[in-house]
Write an enzyme that holds these catalytic residues in place. Structure first.
Site, short mmCIF file in Angstrom:
data_model
loop_
_atom_site.label_atom_id
_atom_site.label_comp_id
_atom_site.label_asym_id
_atom_site.label_seq_id
_atom_site.Cartn_x
_atom_site.Cartn_y
_atom_site.Cartn_z
N ASP A 46 -13.28 -111.20 -41.34
CA ASP A 46 -13.31 -111.52 -39.91
C ASP A 46 -12.18 -112.49 -39.60
OD1 ASP A 46 -14.19 -112.64 -37.24
OD2 ASP A 46 -15.91 -111.34 -37.64
N TYR A 156 -11.17 -99.89 -23.18
CA TYR A 156 -12.02 -100.18 -24.34
C TYR A 156 -12.60 -98.90 -24.93
CZ TYR A 156 -16.39 -101.15 -26.75
OH TYR A 156 -17.43 -101.15 -27.66
#
Length: 340
Positions: A46, A156
């Protein structure tokens, strides 16, 4: 709640390593905790641009790396040698994607391309992708099945569809077997209260409603009450994040079957709740009065978005277990005492 015996490539005394990208995010962190409970060995990658390091247990290997940095990604995969990848890492604000499509195509598409490329280079053959029901846009048929045409209406959703197409092309050429999970409205929190939903800014209805109950917001804005629904407000299919975690693990187990094929699968409960229903039920669970104001519709909001989940039930042997009451009560427990 759910526990599985490891099978095939999940056999042996050594815990199987699964690389979880975006594992410090909302859904990713719940999946990581779920893997640990089911005797798997997750490795979290991450960038922490929008994730929370606190959401990942200290016992879980954590790599602070960005998918846009291919060399760092390669080093992580070479170091840990995962047997499968579950890919959550993405930016996911619809409005932001409209305002800044370049950001979304760069982060979501280029980052995913790097990950897929690295998976192929390192001979990883099992890949689960966190996709979205937003790909369907304004659907013609509800409940929405996987046969509904893909008609995304924002950048998106476009990026998610492009990634699905990349996975299909890379499977054809390199044999990268994958499952794309198109899920509906993720909600709820860890029943133990350790992790939950924390976005900045917050755009999801249930956290917004609970913030109003806590006095952190003056009121909830309800966008339109003139839809063709029972109370005039939009209906959405809310699915508990733990049920989503269960589905991702079952997708890994499915990919381990010799006769499995790459699939696109919807994840939802098959039922829906309107905005006003969510507010009413939240009042019942919290014991608080929640103020709201009816305002105009948002462009592009369909009246009803509910999943047809028969394919998930059949192929993954999966069904959602937690109802809207558990969704709201676990979310309330988290938002009343957030850890991060």
């Amino acid at each position: 709640m759910y526990f599985y015996k490891q099978q095939k490539f999940f056999q042996g005394e050594t815990k199987v390593k699964v690389l979880v990208t975006g594992g410090a995010g909302y859904i990713g962190s719940h999946f990581v905790k779920y893997l640990v409970k089911n005797n798997f060995s997750p490795v979290v990658l991450d960038s922490l641009v929008r994730g929370h390091r606190e959401a990942v247990g200290d016992s879980v290997p954590f790599e602070n790396a960005d998918l846009l940095d291919y060399d760092s990604l390669e080093k992580v995969i070479y170091k840990h040698k995962p047997e499968a990848i579950v890919h959550f890492a993405a930016f996911a604000y619809v409005g932001e994607s409209v305002e800044n499509p370049e950001l979304y195509y760069t982060n979501n598409v280029v980052g995913s391309f790097n990950l897929i490329k690295a998976a192929v280079k390192n001979n990883i053959k099992k890949f689960v992708f966190s996709s979205t029901c937003s790909i369907y846009g304004n659907p013609l048929n509800v409940p929405i099945s996987e046969s509904e045409p893909a008609k995304p209406i924002n950048p998106y959703a476009n990026t998610k569809l492009v990634i699905e197409m990349m996975l299909k092309d890379f499977e054809y050429k390199y044999g990268l077997k994958h499952v794309c999970l198109r899920y509906f409205n993720a909600a709820g929190a860890d029943p133990e209260g350790e992790i939950g939903e924390s976005h900045s800014p917050e755009t999801h209805l249930i956290p917004i409603v609970l913030e109003a109950a806590l006095g952190k917001r003056e009121k909830v804005f309800v966008f339109g009450n003139d839809y063709d629904t029972q109370d005039g407000t939009c209906i959405r299919d809310y699915i508990h994040v733990v049920d989503l975690a269960d589905a991702h693990l079952k997708a890994l187990l499915y990919l381990d079957k010799e006769n499995s094929t790459s699939e696109i699968i919807n994840l939802g409960t098959g039922a829906g709740n309107s905005v006003l229903e969510i507010i009413k039920r939240a009042e019942e669970i919290t014991g608080k009065k929640i103020n709201y104001e009816i305002t105009g519709r948002r462009p592009g909001d369909p009246a009803v978005l509910v999943a047809d989940n028969k394919k998930a039930r059949k192929l993954l042997d999966w069904k959602p277990e937690l109802k809207i009451e558990e969704i709201l009560s676990t979310a309330w427990k988290w938002h009343s005492n957030p850890r991060y």
